[in-house]
Design an enzyme around this catalytic site. Sequence first.
Site, mmCIF file in Angstrom:
data_model
loop_
_atom_site.group_PDB
_atom_site.id
_atom_site.type_symbol
_atom_site.label_atom_id
_atom_site.label_comp_id
_atom_site.label_asym_id
_atom_site.label_seq_id
_atom_site.Cartn_x
_atom_site.Cartn_y
_atom_site.Cartn_z
ATOM 1 N N SER A 10 -136.113 -56.080 -1.087
ATOM 2 C CA SER A 10 -136.260 -54.661 -0.983
ATOM 3 C C SER A 10 -137.818 -54.090 -0.897
ATOM 4 C CB SER A 10 -135.825 -54.143 -2.337
ATOM 5 O OG SER A 10 -136.016 -52.467 -2.618
ATOM 6 N N HIS A 35 -134.299 -54.680 3.167
ATOM 7 C CA HIS A 35 -133.335 -53.733 2.550
ATOM 8 C C HIS A 35 -134.320 -52.627 2.376
ATOM 9 C CE1 HIS A 35 -130.218 -52.119 -0.021
ATOM 10 N NE2 HIS A 35 -130.947 -51.787 -0.926
ATOM 11 N N ASP A 37 -134.613 -48.724 1.024
ATOM 12 C CA ASP A 37 -134.013 -47.676 0.095
ATOM 13 C C ASP A 37 -134.537 -46.513 0.326
ATOM 14 O OD1 ASP A 37 -132.516 -49.321 -1.925
ATOM 15 O OD2 ASP A 37 -134.588 -50.322 -2.342
ATOM 16 N N MET A 39 -134.439 -42.693 -0.998
ATOM 17 C CA MET A 39 -134.339 -41.629 -2.222
ATOM 18 C C MET A 39 -134.777 -40.324 -1.828
ATOM 19 S SD MET A 39 -135.564 -44.343 -5.122
ATOM 20 C CE MET A 39 -135.105 -46.031 -5.088
ATOM 21 N N HIS A 73 -130.078 -48.153 2.631
ATOM 22 C CA HIS A 73 -129.287 -47.757 1.567
ATOM 23 C C HIS A 73 -129.621 -46.272 1.062
ATOM 24 C CE1 HIS A 73 -128.785 -48.087 -3.149
ATOM 25 N NE2 HIS A 73 -127.804 -47.285 -2.475
ATOM 26 N N MET A 75 -129.543 -43.019 -0.802
ATOM 27 C CA MET A 75 -129.288 -42.537 -2.249
ATOM 28 C C MET A 75 -129.842 -40.938 -2.179
ATOM 29 S SD MET A 75 -131.031 -45.779 -4.657
ATOM 30 C CE MET A 75 -131.773 -46.410 -2.984
ATOM 31 N N MET A 144 -124.126 -51.756 -7.083
ATOM 32 C CA MET A 144 -125.484 -51.664 -7.997
ATOM 33 C C MET A 144 -125.361 -52.335 -9.241
ATOM 34 S SD MET A 144 -127.391 -49.954 -5.790
ATOM 35 C CE MET A 144 -128.865 -49.867 -6.852
ATOM 36 N N ASP A 182 -127.344 -55.385 -6.053
ATOM 37 C CA ASP A 182 -128.591 -54.652 -5.821
ATOM 38 C C ASP A 182 -129.002 -54.340 -7.331
ATOM 39 O OD1 ASP A 182 -131.193 -53.707 -5.547
ATOM 40 O OD2 ASP A 182 -130.341 -51.786 -4.004
#
Length: 229
Positions: A10, A35, A37, A39, A73, A75, A144, A182
């Site tokens: 990540s 990966h 992320d 946010m 991913h 979020m 998660m 994850d």
Amino acid sequence: MSRPLRIAPSLLSADFARLGEEVTSVIAAGADVIHFDVMDNHYVPNLSFGPMVCEALRPYCKRGDTPVPIDVHLMVRPVDALIAPFAKAGASNISFHPEASEHVDRTVQLIRSHGVKAALALNPATPLHWLDHVLDQLDLVLLMSVNPGFGGQQFIEGVLPKIETLRRRIDATGRDIWLEVDGGVKADNIARVVAAGADTVVAGSAVFSGGDYAASIHRLRQAAKDIAP
């Protein structure tokens, strides 16, 4: 292990000032997937990368001439508006949280319409029933094992039975759907995560905090072979 294990470092735990070099280094060290992320400081209490960063990193996501998948991913809430920009930026697959979508099936179809693999991400307390009517359309399910928002959290043990249940559901479909886990996965618990049914593991601090990325990834692979009770 009866199935191959994919390690997905990540970038949330990488050195943000050297992201291109970090991607090159972890791929050379044996990473199977990158990966990414995303946010938004709304759905989760943190702010990270946008599609421009993903696009900038795409040239680094390769092993020789072979592309290495970029596992995005999301979020974020709302989610639909960001799907096209990330597909254009080079995402190989996009996962989103059902709570962040007004219409889960529509969001899945939107992802697939851009030629990107679709995934649903489920938080520790989010029930598996969200998969009841979309599992046959998914390429990956992300479970998660921490509450999303920050790296470096402790693995939530109660997710292990959930992994086992999902593994049975995926196997029953007869389809090649990745089961990704994850959050807080390290050398001391990866064997139980893999034994429960995960075939793809996101590792942030477990890879990036040690300095020697090849040694860290090797340690995870070796630990995964030690199937613990």
